[in-house]
Write a protein that holds these residues in place. Structure first.
Motif, PDB file in Angstrom:
ATOM      1  N   SER A 114     -43.043 -75.334  40.626  1.00 45.40           N
ATOM      2  CA  SER A 114     -42.156 -74.170  40.626  1.00 45.40           C
ATOM      3  C   SER A 114     -40.935 -74.396  41.502  1.00 45.40           C
ATOM      4  CB  SER A 114     -42.914 -72.932  41.115  1.00 45.40           C
ATOM      5  OG  SER A 114     -43.388 -73.142  42.443  1.00 45.40           O
ATOM      6  N   HIS A 115     -40.789 -75.595  42.041  1.00 46.90           N
ATOM      7  CA  HIS A 115     -39.696 -75.878  42.966  1.00 46.90           C
ATOM      8  C   HIS A 115     -38.534 -76.602  42.297  1.00 46.90           C
ATOM      9  CE1 HIS A 115     -41.931 -74.707  46.633  1.00 46.90           C
ATOM     10  NE2 HIS A 115     -42.986 -75.102  45.931  1.00 46.90           N
ATOM     11  N   GLY A 116     -38.573 -76.757  41.008  1.00 45.91           N
ATOM     12  CA  GLY A 116     -37.500 -77.425  40.310  1.00 45.91           C
ATOM     13  C   GLY A 116     -37.808 -78.893  40.062  1.00 45.91           C
ATOM     14  N   SER A 117     -36.870 -79.575  39.447  1.00 46.61           N
ATOM     15  CA  SER A 117     -37.053 -80.965  39.040  1.00 46.61           C
ATOM     16  C   SER A 117     -37.126 -81.894  40.248  1.00 46.61           C
ATOM     17  CB  SER A 117     -35.901 -81.385  38.120  1.00 46.61           C
ATOM     18  OG  SER A 117     -35.831 -82.786  37.996  1.00 46.61           O
ATOM     19  N   TYR A 118     -38.190 -82.720  40.303  1.00 56.21           N
ATOM     20  CA  TYR A 118     -38.327 -83.719  41.365  1.00 56.21           C
ATOM     21  C   TYR A 118     -37.173 -84.712  41.298  1.00 56.21           C
ATOM     22  CZ  TYR A 118     -40.161 -87.832  43.828  1.00 56.21           C
ATOM     23  OH  TYR A 118     -40.318 -88.913  44.667  1.00 56.21           O
ATOM     24  N   ASP A 119     -36.798 -85.127  40.088  1.00 53.96           N
ATOM     25  CA  ASP A 119     -35.713 -86.082  39.931  1.00 53.96           C
ATOM     26  C   ASP A 119     -34.401 -85.539  40.504  1.00 53.96           C
ATOM     27  OD1 ASP A 119     -37.399 -87.855  38.780  1.00 53.96           O
ATOM     28  OD2 ASP A 119     -36.375 -87.978  36.848  1.00 53.96           O
ATOM     29  N   ASP A 120     -34.137 -84.252  40.264  1.00 52.28           N
ATOM     30  CA  ASP A 120     -32.887 -83.670  40.762  1.00 52.28           C
ATOM     31  C   ASP A 120     -32.908 -83.522  42.274  1.00 52.28           C
ATOM     32  OD1 ASP A 120     -31.094 -83.188  38.502  1.00 52.28           O
ATOM     33  OD2 ASP A 120     -32.707 -81.940  37.745  1.00 52.28           O
ATOM     34  N   MET A 121     -34.062 -83.245  42.851  1.00 54.54           N
ATOM     35  CA  MET A 121     -34.154 -83.223  44.310  1.00 54.54           C
ATOM     36  C   MET A 121     -33.951 -84.627  44.874  1.00 54.54           C
ATOM     37  SD  MET A 121     -37.125 -80.462  45.338  1.00 54.54           S
ATOM     38  CE  MET A 121     -38.247 -80.648  43.964  1.00 54.54           C
TER      39      MET A 121
END
Length: 971
Positions: free
Chosen positions: A816-823
């Motif tokens: 639920s924290h968003g895309s790992y790749d984008d982080m």
């Protein structure tokens, strides 16, 4: 000149040179013959203080306790402390020869380098974190502060800040470098100085020496060429001589100055060091950055000896070893007088044709991050200058200035070259003291001005031209001719100055002339026939250009297509105009005014117009944007930040897509505006596609259009949380329009506004897609965030990434924290944080890569973290080569035929910049290059590692992780 708080007793000329600083003075009531040099006390050794007229413009940043108490005498350098002691002058130069990594040199060149933040602590360039650093601005101020202390000690009853001070600058300095020079003087305690161009000062000194014989000495001269080659710049100036009808003092007019040419003695030192480098490093090898810097220092001292009048036949060059092998690793080579003269003469003044121009290929001049010209041949630069400005009449007289002309071979070659071009010999004016002619000439010039009686100026009106592009211009006349002990050199502004306006689609952009070339100091041009509508409380940006061409038609208010040669973009004038006190007015009508001040700088003002009448009491000075990091970026925009409010010509050029901007803003307002409108979720989700129907594909939106769209979104940011779709759409579009967060002037202001949204967080934080857009937005604008902001963002994203990793492990891939790749990509975009943090991030990523399911994007992130060329931040923030090698070796362990992303990471980390402080060791780069060839790497990737070349657009996009706006170029 700014009025002094007390009547001055002396006129003081200061030559703040790249290599040396010199001070000359004369009593206000004295004569030119009374001009004297100031002996400047400076430490020459740990137990010795000497007073000499030449103060080396260098500063040694010592380690704590290294100098004992010696750094306190003759007085502590400005900005030094017991924890970070420093020394200026001769001893600094001696200490720096042994420890070049602690020596601040060429501060004047750095002060004119627009590709770095000149107010940031970046010098000594490439020094380790153990060295306390100073900014080019602070270093320059410390030299002037040293001069002030020396003067005040010698003249306790006449402190320098109360004297009439003339400070010299290269004629080619742009308005940004001039403004920073004035700021350095103010920081040194000299709030009232006047700037004077160095070639004019040198010629003033020659005029002074002629006395009553001046008219006779110039009787046969019609066009004088002044060539001033200093430590860091080459200045070219033409002065026309018109004989007086009565045989009296001739009229002198400066007709042209050259463009900024960062080419001088420093480059000659680098060339000599490159010549000797194989003797110390071995054939085909390069010395480490610190050893090469030591070699450059040794070559500088040898050059001065070998070019002197009583030069020895040869000089030994010795480099000490390091650590426990200090003596064992000592190496020596020989540099001969003939070798130096041959290398300097043939390298910097090769024979050329008058039709020749500078080559574009980068020579062996790149050394310490400065933007040296690609061609070191002064003769070819001179040929181009004369073709552009001499109007077919080549100079018949030559004045040479600068320490390099102590070398008779250089004087002989340049004289012969000009004679060959003319077809007859050129006369050389004798300059008996090229090391301090500029300081003496500045004092003589200042004395003439102080002694002159300047009449009151009376405004006059110039009737408007019958042509539509010649609006009414109000002109205040210059002071009457100054009758002095030496003739005044007229000519006024060396360049014409233009405001960029929108151009028609497919046509060259237009400019409106603010100040014509030749405008005298103190003359104020008022563009009363053209008025502009500006919004209060919002960013205002004017793009200015200068052109020194003599054949360029230029009258104030004239419109002209900005075509042809010689256009130089200046630092923009930019500000946020404050709201008027007690008024709800959000927009004002203004006229532009411009003048070349008596201080020697360009001044641009907006004056409020009420009922057709200008109100001088309500005016805004538009400062040049010279502070902050430009990140080595150049911005080219075809849309001005202001529009003409009264003339139809002000709307010319608002063609596709910029001409359809109002329709696009109306669409944004429909989705995010204050009025409740029946907008469906589908309309919100398709906002970007709808804008593309109006403006064309978003990849083609120019920088100016992007920022205009962002400003519209920012003004409606309060409505971004209406729905989850609104929030996702706002962050997606706003990030695209503001990327990469720098590049357009006033982006720093925009980032300040948008950073206020960071603390507010997401309104729909339970939506994973919204978190993804949140991370993407901050990645896209991260280059505009400062270190503190990036550190806060780094801590937050690290926490969310850890939770995402844990959540993914439990849920089998969902978070639920968003895309790992984008982080992960956001992690890699943190270029402004100290490199040690990025090193820790990279090491954590290497551990993650031990997992078989880790994303290939991690290799991309590592390449960005340890890249040799930062994409947005200043170059001094790049991870040192020693720290980056760990990550290079990790990529070398991969199979590049199967893992192209790891290979591209190696390309970013091994890319050659030409700056030894950043480049990897040659052996490691060779290893990377060998593996690239074996893996069949693209030729353009191999070239990036093999030599200094710009990255192609597609690879730059791959490095950045996003495309760049058209018109914005990262160097």
């Amino acid at each position: 000149m700014t009025a002094l708080t007390a009547s001055p007793s002396y006129v003081v000329g200061i030559d703040l040179g790249t290599s040396h600083t010199v001070v000359a003075s004369v009593p206000v009531g004295g004569a030119a013959a009374d001009i004297a040099l100031l002996p400047i006390p400076q430490r020459s050794a740990v137990g010795e203080v000497v007073a000499q007229p030449l103060l080396p413009s260098v500063r040694y940043q010592a380690a704590q306790g290294e100098l004992g108490e010696a750094w306190l005498q003759p007085w502590p350098p400005q900005g030094a402390s017991p924890e970070a002691p420093a020394v200026i002058g001769r001893w600094a130069r001696e200490l720096g020869a042994a420890a070049p990594g602690r020596l601040v040199a060429s501060a004047k060149s750095w002060l004119s380098h627009t590709g770095v933040d000149r107010t940031a602590a970046i010098l000594p360039w490439g020094a380790g974190d153990e060295v306390a650093k100073v900014s080019p601005l602070a270093a320059s101020a410390s030299y002037l502060a040293h001069v002030k202390a020396a003067w005040d000690a010698a003249h306790p009853g006449a402190p320098l800040q109360q004297q009439s001070v003339v400070l010299t600058v290269p004629a080619s300095f742009d308005e940004g470098a001039r403004a920073l020079t004035l700021e350095a003087a103010q920081s040194a305690g000299l709030p009232q100085v006047q700037l004077l161009e160095e070639p004019k000062a040198a010629f003033h000194d020659w005029l002074l020496l002629q006395g009553a014989q001046l008219a006779q000495q110039l009787a046969g001269s019609r066009l004088v060429l002044v060539v001033d080659v200093g430590g860091g710049t080459t200045d070219l100036t033409l002065i026309r001589v018109d004989a007086a009808a009565d045989g009296g003092v001739p009229t002198l007019t400066r007709t042209a100055v050259g463009e900024h040419l960062m080419l001088g003695g420093d480059n000659m030192d680098l060339a000599l060091a490159h010549q000797l480098e194989p003797a110390f490093a071995g054939a085909g090898q390069r010395l480490p950055a610190q050893r090469f810097a030591q070699l450059v220092q040794r070559c500088r001292m040898a050059k001065e000896q070998l070019l002197a009048a009583d030069a020895p036949a040869q000089v030994g060059i010795t480099l000490l070893g390091g650590g426990s092998r200090l003596l064992a690793a000592t190496q020596t080579a020989t540099l001969t007088r003939d070798q130096v003269q041959q290398l300097v003469v043939e390298g910097f003044l090769p024979a050329a044709q008058i039709t020749d121009g500078p080559t574009k290929r980068q020579g062996a001049l790149r050394g310490f991050g400065l933007p040296y010209p690609a061609d070191a041949a002064i003769s070819r630069h001179l040929a181009q200058f004369l073709r552009q400005h001499a109007d077919g009449a080549l100079p018949d007289t030559l004045l040479l200035n600068g320490g390099v002309f102590h070398a008779h071979a250089l004087v002989q070659r340049l004289t012969q070259q000009l004679g060959d071009w003319r077809g007859s010999p050129v006369r050389v004016l004798h300059n008996p003291h090229p090391d301090w002619a500029v300081a003496r000439g500045a004092a003589a010039y200042g004395l003439a001005r102080v002694q002159a009686q300047v009449p009151q100026q009376v405004p006059q009106q110039v009737p408007p031209s019958s042509e539509s592009n010649q609006p009414l211009v109000q002109v205040q006349p210059a002071p009457a001719a100054i009758k002095t002990i030496i003739p005044h050199i007229g000519g006024g502004a060396a360049r014409s100055y233009w405001l960029l306006l929108p151009g028609k689609a497919g046509a060259a952009p237009q400019g409106i002339c603010l100040l014509p070339r030749g405008t005298e100091e103190g003359v104020r041009m008022v563009l009363s026939g053209r008025r502009f509508a500006l919004k209060l409380g919002q960013a205002v940006r004017f793009v200015l250009l200068a052109n020194s061409r003599s054949n360029l038609p230029a009258q104030a208010g004239q419109l002209l297509a900005l075509e042809g040669e010689g256009w130089v973009e200046l630092p923009p004038v930019a500000t946020v105009l404050p709201a008027l006190p007690g008024s709800t007015q959000t927009q004002v009508e203004v006229q532009l005014q411009a003048c070349m001040t008596e201080v020697g700088t360009l001044e641009v003002r907006c004056v409020k117009v009420e009922h057709g009448v200008a109100d001088p009491a309500q005016s805004w000075l538009l400062p040049f944007a010279v502070r902050g990091a430009l990140g080595g970026q150049e911005v080219s925009e075809s849309v001005a930040a202001s529009a003409d409010a009264t003339s139809a010509e002000g709307q010319k050029g608002l063609s596709s897509p910029a001409g359809r901007l109002p329709d696009a803003v109306a669409l944004i307002d429909r989705v995010f505006g204050t009025q409740a409108q029946a907008v469906t979720a589908k309309e919100v989700r398709q906002l970007r596609q709808s804008l593309e129907k109006i403006l064309g594909p978003r990849e083609g939106w120019e920088v100016a259009l992007l920022r205009a769209l962002f400003d519209a979104l920012l003004a409606r940011a309060k409505r971004r949380r209406r729905t989850t779709d609104h929030e996702r759409g706002w962050f997606n579009l706003a990030g695209w329009c503001l990327r990469p967060g720098v590049g357009a002037e006033l982006d720093a202001w925009r980032i300040t506004q948008v950073w206020a949204l960071y603390g507010q967080g997401l309104g729909h934080g339970k939506e994973a897609a919204n978190w993804t857009e949140w991370w993407v937005f901050w990645r896209r604008v991260a280059a505009g965030l400062n270190e503190a902001q990036q550190m806060q963002l780094l801590e937050d994203v690290a926490g969310h990434m850890q939770k995402a990793v844990q959540q993914t492990a439990r849920s089998g891939g969902k978070t639920s924290h968003g895309s790992y790749d984008d982080m992960l990509r956001l992690f890699a975009a943190m270029e402004a944080v100290p490199w040690q943090y990025r090193q820790e991030m990279g090491q954590w990523m290497l551990q993650r890569l031990q997992r078989p399911d880790e994303t290939v994007q991690t290799w991309w992130a590592i390449g960005r973290l340890a890249a040799r060329q930062s994409l947005a931040a200043n170059a001094h923030l790049v991870m040192p080569p020693e720290a980056a090698q760990e990550f290079v070796h990790a990529t070398l362990a991969q199979d590049w035929r199967k893992n192209e992303t790891a290979m591209f990471a190696a390309v970013q980390m091994a890319r050659m910049t030409g700056d030894r402080a950043r480049d990897l060791p040659d052996a490691l780069r060779a290893q990377v290059l060998e593996k690239m060839r074996a893996a069949g790497a693209p030729a353009r990737w191999q070239e990036l590692v093999e030599r200094v070349v710009p990255m192609e657009a597609q690879d730059q996009q791959r490095s950045l992780g996003d495309s760049l706006p058209p018109g914005l170029v990262l160097l």
